[in-house]
Every structure is written in structure tokens, then in C-alpha cells.
Scaffold this motif. Structure first.
Motif, PDB file in Angstrom:
ATOM      1  N   GLU A 219       0.861  -1.175   0.000  1.00 48.66           N
ATOM      2  CA  GLU A 219       0.000   0.000   0.000  1.00 48.66           C
ATOM      3  C   GLU A 219       0.896   1.222   0.000  1.00 48.66           C
ATOM      4  O   GLU A 219       1.811   1.345   0.817  1.00 48.66           O
ATOM      5  CB  GLU A 219      -0.937   0.000   1.198  1.00 48.66           C
ATOM      6  CG  GLU A 219      -2.034  -1.037   1.078  1.00 48.66           C
ATOM      7  CD  GLU A 219      -3.004  -0.987   2.231  1.00 48.66           C
ATOM      8  OE1 GLU A 219      -3.088   0.079   2.870  1.00 48.66           O
ATOM      9  OE2 GLU A 219      -3.652  -2.000   2.492  1.00 48.66           O
ATOM     10  N   ILE A 220       0.643   2.131  -0.929  1.00 44.41           N
ATOM     11  CA  ILE A 220       1.510   3.275  -1.158  1.00 44.41           C
ATOM     12  C   ILE A 220       0.649   4.523  -1.260  1.00 44.41           C
ATOM     13  O   ILE A 220      -0.433   4.498  -1.862  1.00 44.41           O
ATOM     14  CB  ILE A 220       2.320   3.079  -2.469  1.00 44.41           C
ATOM     15  CG1 ILE A 220       3.128   1.780  -2.407  1.00 44.41           C
ATOM     16  CG2 ILE A 220       3.230   4.268  -2.732  1.00 44.41           C
ATOM     17  CD1 ILE A 220       3.786   1.410  -3.723  1.00 44.41           C
ATOM     18  N   LEU A 221       1.118   5.610  -0.667  1.00 47.80           N
ATOM     19  CA  LEU A 221       0.407   6.867  -0.849  1.00 47.80           C
ATOM     20  C   LEU A 221       0.439   7.275  -2.316  1.00 47.80           C
ATOM     21  O   LEU A 221       1.451   7.108  -3.000  1.00 47.80           O
ATOM     22  CB  LEU A 221       1.045   7.969   0.000  1.00 47.80           C
ATOM     23  CG  LEU A 221       0.690   7.994   1.485  1.00 47.80           C
ATOM     24  CD1 LEU A 221       1.441   9.123   2.177  1.00 47.80           C
ATOM     25  CD2 LEU A 221      -0.805   8.160   1.703  1.00 47.80           C
ATOM     26  N   VAL A 237       1.177  -3.661 -10.714  1.00 49.53           N
ATOM     27  CA  VAL A 237      -0.094  -3.143 -11.246  1.00 49.53           C
ATOM     28  C   VAL A 237      -0.775  -2.395 -10.114  1.00 49.53           C
ATOM     29  O   VAL A 237      -0.895  -2.912  -8.995  1.00 49.53           O
ATOM     30  CB  VAL A 237      -0.988  -4.278 -11.769  1.00 49.53           C
ATOM     31  CG1 VAL A 237      -2.331  -3.733 -12.236  1.00 49.53           C
ATOM     32  CG2 VAL A 237      -0.289  -5.031 -12.891  1.00 49.53           C
ATOM     33  N   VAL A 238      -1.255  -1.179 -10.364  1.00 49.98           N
ATOM     34  CA  VAL A 238      -1.811  -0.343  -9.309  1.00 49.98           C
ATOM     35  C   VAL A 238      -3.313  -0.202  -9.467  1.00 49.98           C
ATOM     36  O   VAL A 238      -3.857  -0.264 -10.567  1.00 49.98           O
ATOM     37  CB  VAL A 238      -1.157   1.057  -9.305  1.00 49.98           C
ATOM     38  CG1 VAL A 238       0.343   0.935  -9.148  1.00 49.98           C
ATOM     39  CG2 VAL A 238      -1.502   1.826 -10.564  1.00 49.98           C
ATOM     40  N   GLN A 239      -3.964   0.005  -8.316  1.00 55.73           N
ATOM     41  CA  GLN A 239      -5.390   0.302  -8.307  1.00 55.73           C
ATOM     42  C   GLN A 239      -5.701   1.088  -7.050  1.00 55.73           C
ATOM     43  O   GLN A 239      -5.064   0.889  -6.008  1.00 55.73           O
ATOM     44  CB  GLN A 239      -6.232  -0.980  -8.341  1.00 55.73           C
ATOM     45  CG  GLN A 239      -5.997  -1.911  -7.177  1.00 55.73           C
ATOM     46  CD  GLN A 239      -6.784  -3.205  -7.301  1.00 55.73           C
ATOM     47  OE1 GLN A 239      -7.265  -3.541  -8.367  1.00 55.73           O
ATOM     48  NE2 GLN A 239      -6.903  -3.920  -6.205  1.00 55.73           N
ATOM     49  N   ASP A 244     -11.168   8.159  -1.268  1.00 55.09           N
ATOM     50  CA  ASP A 244     -10.558   9.453  -1.550  1.00 55.09           C
ATOM     51  C   ASP A 244      -9.284   9.316  -2.381  1.00 55.09           C
ATOM     52  O   ASP A 244      -8.598  10.303  -2.623  1.00 55.09           O
ATOM     53  CB  ASP A 244     -10.256  10.200  -0.244  1.00 55.09           C
ATOM     54  CG  ASP A 244      -9.289   9.431   0.657  1.00 55.09           C
ATOM     55  OD1 ASP A 244      -8.819   8.338   0.255  1.00 55.09           O
ATOM     56  OD2 ASP A 244      -9.004   9.926   1.757  1.00 55.09           O
ATOM     57  N   PHE A 245      -8.963   8.088  -2.796  1.00 54.96           N
ATOM     58  CA  PHE A 245      -7.795   7.828  -3.636  1.00 54.96           C
ATOM     59  C   PHE A 245      -6.490   8.261  -2.955  1.00 54.96           C
ATOM     60  O   PHE A 245      -5.511   8.576  -3.617  1.00 54.96           O
ATOM     61  CB  PHE A 245      -7.928   8.522  -5.002  1.00 54.96           C
ATOM     62  CG  PHE A 245      -9.041   7.984  -5.837  1.00 54.96           C
ATOM     63  CD1 PHE A 245      -8.841   6.875  -6.656  1.00 54.96           C
ATOM     64  CD2 PHE A 245     -10.299   8.540  -5.782  1.00 54.96           C
ATOM     65  CE1 PHE A 245      -9.878   6.362  -7.416  1.00 54.96           C
ATOM     66  CE2 PHE A 245     -11.343   8.029  -6.544  1.00 54.96           C
ATOM     67  CZ  PHE A 245     -11.136   6.935  -7.356  1.00 54.96           C
ATOM     68  N   ARG A 246      -6.475   8.244  -1.632  1.00 52.22           N
ATOM     69  CA  ARG A 246      -5.268   8.644  -0.905  1.00 52.22           C
ATOM     70  C   ARG A 246      -4.186   7.571  -1.009  1.00 52.22           C
ATOM     71  O   ARG A 246      -2.999   7.880  -1.062  1.00 52.22           O
ATOM     72  CB  ARG A 246      -5.623   8.912   0.562  1.00 52.22           C
ATOM     73  CG  ARG A 246      -4.456   9.374   1.429  1.00 52.22           C
ATOM     74  CD  ARG A 246      -4.948   9.829   2.788  1.00 52.22           C
ATOM     75  NE  ARG A 246      -3.848  10.258   3.618  1.00 52.22           N
ATOM     76  CZ  ARG A 246      -3.294   9.512   4.556  1.00 52.22           C
ATOM     77  NH1 ARG A 246      -3.743   8.269   4.765  1.00 52.22           N
ATOM     78  NH2 ARG A 246      -2.303   9.971   5.286  1.00 52.22           N
ATOM     79  N   THR A 247      -4.594   6.315  -0.989  1.00 55.62           N
ATOM     80  CA  THR A 247      -3.630   5.229  -1.082  1.00 55.62           C
ATOM     81  C   THR A 247      -3.909   4.375  -2.309  1.00 55.62           C
ATOM     82  O   THR A 247      -5.022   4.345  -2.825  1.00 55.62           O
ATOM     83  CB  THR A 247      -3.681   4.319   0.171  1.00 55.62           C
ATOM     84  OG1 THR A 247      -4.964   3.677   0.235  1.00 55.62           O
ATOM     85  CG2 THR A 247      -3.435   5.118   1.433  1.00 55.62           C
ATOM     86  N   ILE A 248      -2.874   3.713  -2.748  1.00 56.30           N
ATOM     87  CA  ILE A 248      -2.941   2.832  -3.904  1.00 56.30           C
ATOM     88  C   ILE A 248      -2.375   1.482  -3.502  1.00 56.30           C
ATOM     89  O   ILE A 248      -1.394   1.408  -2.765  1.00 56.30           O
ATOM     90  CB  ILE A 248      -2.124   3.416  -5.079  1.00 56.30           C
ATOM     91  CG1 ILE A 248      -2.839   4.642  -5.656  1.00 56.30           C
ATOM     92  CG2 ILE A 248      -1.890   2.389  -6.166  1.00 56.30           C
ATOM     93  CD1 ILE A 248      -2.061   5.330  -6.738  1.00 56.30           C
ATOM     94  N   GLN A 249      -3.002   0.413  -3.948  1.00 58.19           N
ATOM     95  CA  GLN A 249      -2.441  -0.910  -3.749  1.00 58.19           C
ATOM     96  C   GLN A 249      -1.692  -1.318  -5.008  1.00 58.19           C
ATOM     97  O   GLN A 249      -2.210  -1.195  -6.116  1.00 58.19           O
ATOM     98  CB  GLN A 249      -3.519  -1.952  -3.435  1.00 58.19           C
ATOM     99  CG  GLN A 249      -2.922  -3.327  -3.150  1.00 58.19           C
ATOM    100  CD  GLN A 249      -3.969  -4.361  -2.808  1.00 58.19           C
ATOM    101  OE1 GLN A 249      -4.497  -5.036  -3.681  1.00 58.19           O
ATOM    102  NE2 GLN A 249      -4.271  -4.474  -1.530  1.00 58.19           N
ATOM    103  N   VAL A 250      -0.479  -1.779  -4.823  1.00 56.69           N
ATOM    104  CA  VAL A 250       0.346  -2.259  -5.917  1.00 56.69           C
ATOM    105  C   VAL A 250       0.515  -3.761  -5.763  1.00 56.69           C
ATOM    106  O   VAL A 250       0.864  -4.243  -4.679  1.00 56.69           O
ATOM    107  CB  VAL A 250       1.727  -1.583  -5.928  1.00 56.69           C
ATOM    108  CG1 VAL A 250       2.590  -2.126  -7.065  1.00 56.69           C
ATOM    109  CG2 VAL A 250       1.577  -0.077  -6.056  1.00 56.69           C
ATOM    110  N   THR A 251       0.264  -4.505  -6.819  1.00 56.74           N
ATOM    111  CA  THR A 251       0.411  -5.957  -6.811  1.00 56.74           C
ATOM    112  C   THR A 251       1.433  -6.368  -7.865  1.00 56.74           C
ATOM    113  O   THR A 251       1.345  -5.944  -9.015  1.00 56.74           O
ATOM    114  CB  THR A 251      -0.930  -6.655  -7.103  1.00 56.74           C
ATOM    115  OG1 THR A 251      -1.894  -6.266  -6.122  1.00 56.74           O
ATOM    116  CG2 THR A 251      -0.765  -8.174  -7.065  1.00 56.74           C
TER     117      THR A 251
END
Length: 268
Positions: A219-221, A237-239, A244-251
Motif C-alpha cells: 500500500e503506497i500513498l 499493477v496499481v489500483q 478518496d484515492f489517498r492510497t494505492i495498492q500495488v500488486t
């Protein structure tokens, strides 16, 4: 947040929060600064406890009233996730560093790493402003279940008696339910741009493949562009993670051939 998680957080001294904070994986926990320990007026700093870090805190050896985490079902009982010794890595311009496992007595060294990092870099790593000091956060980062959590620190063996301290840290937390893991990387601010982040990412992905994991996540800001570029360079791959789209999960999927990062990514 489930009832068991709320109860455990209260036992650790962290308030269970409702509303958006309870739904957000970057929900906050409070720790007291050293001024309070010296008897002055209590001061508090808000630090983010991500989902995997909250589990680590609950599994701390000092938290004897809580059950230990179970070995992941996909690992044989004889499996040991811990690094056994130091390892050399080579970063930009041929500089030779070494990796060693994080120890329970590393709280002071991690504080020094934080003091030599910018406030913004600390915020990007921990999702909220953090004042480096020994406390709940350093306990969580050093006292953890070593059967489910791999964490190593990079240092410069050429520095006199380790005088340069910890230059970067990479962590991989194994899921208990599936062959997956969650990772986190931080490079000290004065070491950024010299290839250490790239080397730590490669090391972490090597651990994951050795343990037959199918994917790793982080999990990344949203504003942490450097970390996002690094993850994407390795096939991430990010989503969006929150409303509020504050964080993004990267897989990063681990099936198939490993991605070959670009020269730009190797400078991360």
C-alpha cells in the motif's frame, strides 16, 4: 474492523476508531513521545498502522496476552523465513553494501535512520507525520513474529564501526491464508537515487520466489511517485484503495519471468 481487532488494539493502547478511519487500511494509532515519560505534559503523535503492521504489533513478543500468529498454511512446518546471515549487495557506481536481519535491539538505529531522513519521506512511508523516537512504532518494527516476517537492513561495511548506520530497510510479511506477501521499503533520504531501493526490491522478490509466493502487494500513498515508479518497473499493477484515492495498492505477480527494470529504475 472486526471486534477481535478492536479489542486487541485497545489492549495495546491504541483506540479503536470508527467511521472512515476504521475502514481505511492506513488507520491511525497513537503513541506517546519521550517527553511524557519524563513527567511533562503528555504529547501524542499520530502514526499510521497499516493492516500488516497492525498484525505485527499484535504478534509482538512483549504482547504476551495475545495469541501468536499461525504459520502460513502454504509453508511446511520445517520452513524458516528468517535470513541466516549477512549478504553483500552492489548498488550505484559499484558501491558494496551489506544486508543483515533486523534485530530486537535496533530501535535506536531505526530512530537514527529516521532523524537522517526528511519529514516528508517519513510521512510517505508511514502515511502521517512521524517524529523519530523510541516507542510503540520502533517496538512494532523490531519485535515481530520472525516466522512470518522477514526484515533486513542495509549498511555500509566500509563505515567505521557501522558509523553510517542503517541506510535502508525492506520487509516482507507472509500471509497466513494464501501464498502471498505484503512488502514495504524505505531508503534513508540521503541515500535515495543511488540504486539502493532497486536492490532492496530485488532482494524482497527473491525471498518471495524462494518461498513459492504467487504475488506480493504494497500500500503506497498516491503522491509517493518514487515508490510507485519502482514498483511499476518490477511489473507492479496499481489500483486505488480508498474512496478518496489517498492510497494505492500495488500488486506484483510472480508467475512467469521476472521483469527487467529500466536503467532509470535502477537508480531508485
Amino acid at each position: 474492523m472486526c471486534i477481535a481487532a478492536k479489542t486487541a488494539l485497545r489492549e495495546k493502547g491504541c483506540p479503536a476508531r470508527g467511521g472512515a478511519a476504521a475502514r481505511n487500511p492506513a488507520a491511525l494509532c497513537t503513541f506517546e513521545t519521550p517527553q511524557h515519560a519524563r513527567g511533562s505534559k503528555p504529547r501524542h503523535a499520530e502514526i499510521p498502522i497499516q493492516l500488516h503492521e497492525r498484525r505485527l504489533m499484535l504478534a509482538s513478543p512483549t504482547n504476551t496476552g495475545l495469541p501468536a500468529l499461525r504459520r502460513p498454511a502454504h509453508l511446511p512446518r520445517s520452513a524458516d523465513t528468517r535470513p541466516t546471515s549477512d549478504k553483500e549487495i552492489v548498488v550505484g557506481r559499484g558501491r558494496r553494501l551489506r544486508l543483515r536481519p533486523i534485530r530486537t535491539d535496533d530501535a535506536g538505529a531505526l530512530v537514527q535512520m529516521g532523524l537522517r531522513s526528511t519529514p516528508d519521506d517519513l510521512r510517505l512511508r508511514f502515511f502521517s507525520p512521524v517524529r523519530p523516537a523510541v516507542g510503540h512504532l520502533t517496538s512494532m518494527l523490531t519485535e515481530f513474529d520472525r516466522e512470518h516476517h522477514i526484515a533486513v537492513a542495509a549498511y555500509d561495511p566500509a563505515a567505521a564501526e557501522g558509523g553510517d548506520g542503517i541506510l535502508g530497510v525492506v520487509r516482507l510479511i507472509l500471509s497466513r491464508e494464501a501464498p502471498e506477501g505484503e512488502f514495504a521499503i524505505m531508503v534513508r533520504s540521503d541515500q535515495a537515487g543511488h540504486g539502493l531501493g532497486h536492490a532492496l526490491m530485488e532482494e524482497m522478490l527473491g525471498w518471495a520466489r524462494e518461498r513459492d509466493l504467487t504475488r506480493v502487494r504494497a500500500e503506497i500513498l498516491f503522491e509517493n511517485k518514487r515508490m510507485l515508479r519502482l514498483a511499476k518497473a518490477f511489473g507492479g499493477v496499481v489500483q486505488p484503495q480508498t474512496q478518496d484515492f489517498r492510497t494505492i495498492q500495488v500488486t506484483i505477480e510472480l508467475d512467469g519471468e521476472p521483469h527487467r527494470p529500466t536503467p532509470r529504475a535502477r537508480k531508485a
